[in-house]
Design a protein around this motif. Sequence first.
Motif, PDB file in Angstrom:
ATOM      1  N   GLU A   1       1.648   4.764  -2.764  1.00  0.00           N
ATOM      2  CA  GLU A   1       1.638   6.187  -2.403  1.00  0.00           C
ATOM      3  C   GLU A   1       2.999   6.863  -2.567  1.00  0.00           C
ATOM      4  O   GLU A   1       3.077   7.998  -3.014  1.00  0.00           O
TER       5      GLU A   1
ATOM      6  N   GLU B   1      -6.219   2.892   8.792  1.00  0.00           N
ATOM      7  CA  GLU B   1      -7.473   2.851   8.027  1.00  0.00           C
ATOM      8  C   GLU B   1      -7.575   1.642   7.109  1.00  0.00           C
ATOM      9  O   GLU B   1      -8.658   1.091   6.937  1.00  0.00           O
ATOM     10  N   LYS B   2      -6.465   1.211   6.536  1.00  0.00           N
ATOM     11  CA  LYS B   2      -6.513   0.120   5.559  1.00  0.00           C
ATOM     12  C   LYS B   2      -6.280  -1.260   6.173  1.00  0.00           C
ATOM     13  O   LYS B   2      -6.735  -2.254   5.608  1.00  0.00           O
ATOM     14  N   LEU B   3      -5.579  -1.336   7.300  1.00  0.00           N
ATOM     15  CA  LEU B   3      -5.205  -2.650   7.828  1.00  0.00           C
ATOM     16  C   LEU B   3      -5.641  -2.890   9.272  1.00  0.00           C
ATOM     17  O   LEU B   3      -6.317  -3.882   9.556  1.00  0.00           O
TER      18      LEU B   3
ATOM     19  N   LEU C   1      -2.541   5.405   6.843  1.00  0.00           N
ATOM     20  CA  LEU C   1      -2.631   4.278   5.919  1.00  0.00           C
ATOM     21  C   LEU C   1      -2.750   2.957   6.672  1.00  0.00           C
ATOM     22  O   LEU C   1      -3.657   2.159   6.411  1.00  0.00           O
TER      23      LEU C   1
ATOM     24  N   LEU D   1       0.833  -1.207   0.000  1.00  0.00           N
ATOM     25  CA  LEU D   1       0.000   0.000   0.000  1.00  0.00           C
ATOM     26  C   LEU D   1       0.870   1.261   0.000  1.00  0.00           C
ATOM     27  O   LEU D   1       0.560   2.239  -0.691  1.00  0.00           O
TER      28      LEU D   1
END
Length: 169
Positions: free
Chosen positions: A117, A152-154, A149, A113
Amino acid sequence: MDKQIPHPTPENISLSCAVITVSDTRTPETDKSGQLLQELLKNAEHSVTAYIIIKDEKLEVVKHLQHLCQIEFLDAVILNGGTGIAPRDTTYDAIENLLEKTLPGFGELFRWLSYQEIGSRAIASRAVAGTYQGKLVFSLPGSRNAVRLGMEKLILPELVHLRRQLHGI
């Protein structure tokens, strides 16, 4: 295309979390990443039981992680900072041998991820996660973008599920 969750979490529960910022220079007023971690946890209806800033010293990281993981009601410890390869980056080195079980997918997905970015600089991240003394442990880089990141994503999407797995619920 909708993503299927293999084991949906039946209800959301509030977990007790500790936040550790590893930095030689930050204070509670300047620790934007630590503040963001606390805000994201609270917004997800989890509690922040402890928040500390410690120097980037391997023995300090070990000592504080061991102390926090003795708190019976604590579910997770989230560290930020000290995950690079600079001489003063010791967080990964401090916790890699403490983790009883690692979650290799966490670091792999975080770097994937991050690559989307920031490009190839993502290879320098030693983000890691696992378990220690019945607690979930996550270690993120210290930048606000990396914290957002990772959370929120993991971490936030899987925190309750991982805790349930860890305790056989």
